[in-house]
Design an enzyme around this catalytic site. Structure first.
Site, PDB file in Angstrom:
ATOM      1  N   SER A  43       0.824  -1.211   0.000  1.00 33.26           N
ATOM      2  CA  SER A  43       0.000   0.000   0.000  1.00 33.26           C
ATOM      3  C   SER A  43       0.862   1.266   0.000  1.00 33.26           C
ATOM      4  O   SER A  43       2.036   1.248   0.345  1.00 33.26           O
ATOM      5  CB  SER A  43      -0.906   0.022   1.230  1.00 33.26           C
ATOM      6  OG  SER A  43      -1.543  -1.217   1.403  1.00 33.26           O
TER       7      SER A  43
HETATM    8  N1  SAH Z   1      -0.478  -4.862   4.246  1.00 31.33           N
HETATM    9  C1  SAH Z   1       0.054  -5.252   2.955  1.00 31.33           C
HETATM   10  C2  SAH Z   1      -0.919  -4.870   1.864  1.00 31.33           C
HETATM   11  C3  SAH Z   1      -1.066  -5.973   0.885  1.00 31.33           C
HETATM   12  S1  SAH Z   1      -2.372  -5.776  -0.299  1.00 31.33           S
HETATM   13  C4  SAH Z   1       1.429  -4.656   2.731  1.00 31.33           C
HETATM   14  O1  SAH Z   1       1.881  -3.820   3.542  1.00 31.33           O
HETATM   15  O2  SAH Z   1       2.086  -5.027   1.776  1.00 31.33           O
HETATM   16  C5  SAH Z   1      -3.689  -6.692   0.442  1.00 31.33           C
HETATM   17  C6  SAH Z   1      -3.414  -8.156   0.708  1.00 31.33           C
HETATM   18  O3  SAH Z   1      -4.639  -8.726   1.190  1.00 31.33           O
HETATM   19  C7  SAH Z   1      -3.026  -8.998  -0.511  1.00 31.33           C
HETATM   20  O4  SAH Z   1      -1.808  -9.628  -0.273  1.00 31.33           O
HETATM   21  C8  SAH Z   1      -4.172 -10.008  -0.647  1.00 31.33           C
HETATM   22  O5  SAH Z   1      -3.749 -11.289  -1.093  1.00 31.33           O
HETATM   23  C9  SAH Z   1      -4.687 -10.061   0.773  1.00 31.33           C
HETATM   24  N2  SAH Z   1      -6.067 -10.546   0.918  1.00 31.33           N
HETATM   25  C10 SAH Z   1      -7.139 -10.332   0.133  1.00 31.33           C
HETATM   26  N3  SAH Z   1      -8.223 -10.938   0.631  1.00 31.33           N
HETATM   27  C11 SAH Z   1      -7.826 -11.576   1.778  1.00 31.33           C
HETATM   28  C12 SAH Z   1      -8.501 -12.369   2.741  1.00 31.33           C
HETATM   29  N4  SAH Z   1      -9.795 -12.662   2.662  1.00 31.33           N
HETATM   30  N5  SAH Z   1      -7.780 -12.842   3.777  1.00 31.33           N
HETATM   31  C13 SAH Z   1      -6.452 -12.570   3.901  1.00 31.33           C
HETATM   32  N6  SAH Z   1      -5.775 -11.822   3.018  1.00 31.33           N
HETATM   33  C14 SAH Z   1      -6.447 -11.324   1.958  1.00 31.33           C
END
Ligand code: SAH
Length: 211
Positions: A60
């Site tokens: 993000s």
């Molecule tokens: N906090 C992360 C942001 C990653 S983007 C960072 O700092 O890099 C959001 C993430 O949520 C993705 O990796 C995606 O695979 C995950 N995601 C989406 N739906 C999800 C769910 N139901 N349970 C767990 N993770 C999920």
């Protein structure tokens, strides 16, 4: 420019954009974002923007993460649940500020990569689960049923019921709620009589994929 200098400039930028929580700013000063991006994006690690991390997911935007962490009103003793481990960057920031972090990611490959980086960085207060985070923690160890703070870093169609139920009294859940295209950053506080909900502007996250 050296990564340390770029990091200092990013923190300055976050301050200028209105981030006031000193614990949040200190965590941003400490965590090297270049460790959490793909090798080909290291030169862009300190741009205030999201970057691809593979599997159609993104790390993000720093300002968005800072805003969400500020809304969580984090304290050193907090037990935090993070949904969407992704690159592990936000997880590291949380682990710098809070007592313990439980982080759930549905994509195994991303989780395992993040676990590797975070272990290498020396964090001992993070636990991981691979699966659907919309259901909450659900792991036998650590046996937590309720959390002080919950952060969802993917966009949900509505406030995930199972997550708000896993808040302690007075606990805070921060979650982007809306469509695939854009969401409203939503803050839910568990109160004596239920939940108090407030909205804090538009944002754009990858979707929360859940049954
Ligand atoms: N906090 C992360 C942001 C990653 S983007 C960072 O700092 O890099 C959001 C993430 O949520 C993705 O990796 C995606 O695979 C995950 N995601 C989406 N739906 C999800 C769910 N139901 N349970 C767990 N993770 C999920």
């Amino acid at each position: 420019m050296r990564f340390e200098d770029q990091r200092r400039l990013l923190v300055q930028e976050l301050r200028q954009q209105g981030i006031r929580d000193e614990a949040v700013l200190a965590a941003f000063s400490k965590v090297p974002r270049e460790l959490y991006v793909l090798p080909q994006y290291k030169d862009y690690a300190y741009r205030n923007r999201p970057l691809p991390i593979g599997q159609e997911q993104t790390i993000s935007q720093p300002l968005m993460v800072a805003i969400m962490l500020e809304h969580l009103e984090l304290k050193p003793e907090d037990l935090v649940l993070e949904i969407g481990t992704g690159s592990g960057y936000e997880c590291a920031l949380l682990a710098e500020i809070a007592g313990e972090v439980c982080s759930v990611e549905r994509l195994e490959e991303l989780s395992l990569t993040a676990q590797g980086v975070l272990k290498e960085a020396g964090y001992k207060n993070i636990y991981f689960r691979i699966g659907d985070g919309a259901q909450g923690w659900l792991k036998a160890y650590p046996p937590h049923k309720e959390f002080d703070k919950i952060i969802v870093s993917a966009g949900a169609r509505q406030i995930p019921t199972r997550l708000q139920e896993q808040l302690k009294l007075g606990g805070i859940l921060v979650v982007p709620v809306g469509t695939c295209a854009y969401q409203i950053l939503t803050k839910v506080i568990r109160t004596e009589n239920g939940y108090s909900v407030s909205e804090h502007g538009a944002c754009a996250f990858v979707p929360l994929i859940s049954k």
